[in-house]
Design a protein around this motif. Structure first.
Motif, mmCIF file in Angstrom:
data_model
loop_
_atom_site.group_PDB
_atom_site.id
_atom_site.type_symbol
_atom_site.label_atom_id
_atom_site.label_comp_id
_atom_site.label_asym_id
_atom_site.label_seq_id
_atom_site.Cartn_x
_atom_site.Cartn_y
_atom_site.Cartn_z
ATOM 1 N N VAL A 122 0.835 -1.197 0.000
ATOM 2 C CA VAL A 122 0.000 0.000 0.000
ATOM 3 C C VAL A 122 0.874 1.252 0.000
ATOM 4 O O VAL A 122 0.631 2.209 -0.738
ATOM 5 C CB VAL A 122 -0.960 -0.011 1.209
ATOM 6 N N LEU A 123 1.910 1.248 0.829
ATOM 7 C CA LEU A 123 2.800 2.412 0.896
ATOM 8 C C LEU A 123 3.515 2.629 -0.427
ATOM 9 O O LEU A 123 3.709 3.769 -0.865
ATOM 10 C CB LEU A 123 3.815 2.233 2.029
ATOM 11 N N THR A 124 3.912 1.530 -1.098
ATOM 12 C CA THR A 124 4.566 1.656 -2.395
ATOM 13 C C THR A 124 3.617 2.281 -3.397
ATOM 14 O O THR A 124 3.989 3.203 -4.141
ATOM 15 C CB THR A 124 5.032 0.276 -2.911
ATOM 16 N N ALA A 125 2.381 1.772 -3.433
ATOM 17 C CA ALA A 125 1.390 2.328 -4.357
ATOM 18 C C ALA A 125 1.174 3.809 -4.071
ATOM 19 O O ALA A 125 1.072 4.628 -4.989
ATOM 20 C CB ALA A 125 0.082 1.556 -4.232
ATOM 21 N N THR A 126 1.130 4.165 -2.786
ATOM 22 C CA THR A 126 0.911 5.564 -2.415
ATOM 23 C C THR A 126 2.035 6.448 -2.922
ATOM 24 O O THR A 126 1.795 7.504 -3.509
ATOM 25 C CB THR A 126 0.818 5.700 -0.884
ATOM 26 N N THR A 127 3.266 5.992 -2.694
ATOM 27 C CA THR A 127 4.384 6.849 -3.076
ATOM 28 C C THR A 127 4.444 7.034 -4.585
ATOM 29 O O THR A 127 4.805 8.099 -5.085
ATOM 30 C CB THR A 127 5.711 6.291 -2.501
ATOM 31 N N VAL A 128 4.054 5.990 -5.349
ATOM 32 C CA VAL A 128 4.024 6.130 -6.809
ATOM 33 C C VAL A 128 2.897 7.061 -7.218
ATOM 34 O O VAL A 128 3.059 7.933 -8.086
ATOM 35 C CB VAL A 128 3.880 4.751 -7.482
ATOM 36 N N ALA A 129 1.728 6.905 -6.587
ATOM 37 C CA ALA A 129 0.576 7.739 -6.943
ATOM 38 C C ALA A 129 0.867 9.212 -6.693
ATOM 39 O O ALA A 129 0.510 10.078 -7.501
ATOM 40 C CB ALA A 129 -0.645 7.295 -6.150
ATOM 41 N N VAL A 130 1.539 9.494 -5.579
ATOM 42 C CA VAL A 130 1.827 10.886 -5.231
ATOM 43 C C VAL A 130 2.741 11.536 -6.265
ATOM 44 O O VAL A 130 2.699 12.754 -6.486
ATOM 45 C CB VAL A 130 2.453 10.958 -3.820
ATOM 46 N N THR A 131 3.561 10.715 -6.939
ATOM 47 C CA THR A 131 4.471 11.270 -7.942
ATOM 48 C C THR A 131 3.714 11.940 -9.076
ATOM 49 O O THR A 131 4.224 12.866 -9.719
ATOM 50 C CB THR A 131 5.349 10.164 -8.553
ATOM 51 N N ALA A 168 7.761 11.510 -0.283
ATOM 52 C CA ALA A 168 8.438 10.297 -0.761
ATOM 53 C C ALA A 168 9.412 9.770 0.286
ATOM 54 O O ALA A 168 9.467 8.563 0.565
ATOM 55 C CB ALA A 168 9.170 10.589 -2.072
ATOM 56 N N LEU A 169 10.183 10.678 0.880
ATOM 57 C CA LEU A 169 11.149 10.252 1.896
ATOM 58 C C LEU A 169 10.449 9.760 3.160
ATOM 59 O O LEU A 169 10.872 8.773 3.780
ATOM 60 C CB LEU A 169 12.111 11.395 2.233
#
Lengths: 242, 107
Positions: B23-32, B44-45
């Motif tokens: 979930v966190l990975t998906a979030t960080t990609v989505a925020v990009t 991201a950090l």
């Protein structure tokens, strides 16, 4: 340890006795008092090594930080050439391999030989998949002239500064990939020994230690992914990596 | 000193942590894909640090490890921090003092 080596007469001083010692687990080395102590020592030693690795990658990332702070626009511009989808896939694959590695350690802890073997196989497969995807990405970079050096061509402003990002990309992911290859070799050796039944709840130290190493390699990638692939705001137009 | 030898974590816990990491990975990609300016990097950090903490605590069993292990890790992070901090300070403070231009011969 329990071998009955014949010592020639006269080799020992007067009154010396050849001692027996208490029966112990075959994997217990003699300079430890107990399996517990031996495990703790191995655990401490492995962590000490991982701390040096933290300094290793920490220094490289520190250098990256300096250059990114100096050339923020150039670094951001390069993100359109990073394949965010392959990067995300690789992140999922690597975190998955950490899961299977943790499960391998657990299987050894509860004495399941088949569980240990299967989870080790799964980890090796996932780790290899990561490396294969990386290989494709490197090939793309080569074909697009994004490998720093005499053949470097960059369409965009600040080409020299963008080249720095690609230097970091190859240095960081290259170092990471070398660590992964070492990890896969280690795990293959563990798999060989596990199939022979070398590990049990009383002795699974090599698996636990290799697990720590493997998780650390995953940790490094967790930081490399956003710093190399997610630098600038990406658009939904897929231009990266192709 | 509590050891990790005897602590067996249920499979379910590992899978839960894995799902949270996904979930966190998906979030960080989505925020990009959303332009938040300098906040992009900070988020991201922050997500990366959260993921790292989960891996260290649960996959690497540090939650069930001795205080000495935790001390080792914290001290390594401090050393790393010193490295990055002082190197950065060096770079940031360049050109703060006037540079000598050229030599002048004594009369």
């Amino acid at each position: 340890m329990s071998s009955a080596t014949q010592i020639p007469p006269g080799a020992l001083p007067e009154g010396a006795q050849q001692g027996h010692h208490e029966a112990h687990h075959p994997n217990l080395l003699h300079h430890f008092n107990s399996m517990e102590q031996q495990f703790e020592a191995s655990h401490m030693g492995m962590w000490l090594f991982l701390l040096t690795e933290i300094m290793f990658f920490g220094g490289a990332l520190g250098a990256y930080t300096i250059y990114r702070a100096m050339y923020p626009a150039a670094f951001e511009d390069t993100s359109r050439y990073m394949d965010i989808y392959l990067g995300t896939l690789n992140t999922a694959v690597l975190i998955g391999s950490s899961l299977t590695m943790a499960l391998a350690v657990r299987a050894a802890q509860v004495g399941s030989r088949s569980g240990t073997v299967n989870m080790l196989i799964a980890t090796i497969i996932l780790g290899t998949a990561f490396l294969v995807v990386k290989g494709f990405e490197y090939h793309h970079k080569w074909v697009e002239h994004h490998v720093p050096g005499p053949n470097f061509i960059y369409e965009g402003p600040f080409a020299r500064q963008a080249e720095m990002l690609f230097c970091f990309y190859f240095a960081l992911t290259g170092l990471h990939a070398v660590h992964m290859v070492i990890g896969v070799v280690l795990l293959s050796w563990l798999l060989y020994k596990a199939r022979q039944g070398a590990y049990s709840p009383a002795y699974y130290t090599p698996i636990e230690m290799s697990g720590l190493y493997w998780h650390f390699v995953d940790l490094v990638w967790i930081f490399l992914f956003p710093l190399l692939y997610l630098i600038g705001p990406n658009s939904l137009v897929v231009g990266g990596g192709h | 000193m509590e050891s990790t030898t005897h602590h067996v974590v249920p499979t379910r816990n590992y899978v839960t942590i894995f799902l949270i990491l996904m979930v966190l990975t998906a979030t960080t990609v989505a925020v990009t894909f959303v332009d938040l300016g300098p906040l992009n990097l900070i988020i991201a950090l922050a997500i990366a640090v959260t993921k790292a903490t989960l891996v260290v605590l649960f996959f690497m069993h540090v939650k069930y490890s001795s205080a000495l292990t935790k001390l080792f890790i914290i001290s390594a992070l401090i050393m790393c921090g010193i490295l990055v901090l002082l190197t950065g300070a060096d770079y940031i403070s360049r050109n703060w003092l006037p540079q000598p231009e050229q030599w002048e011969a004594n009369q």
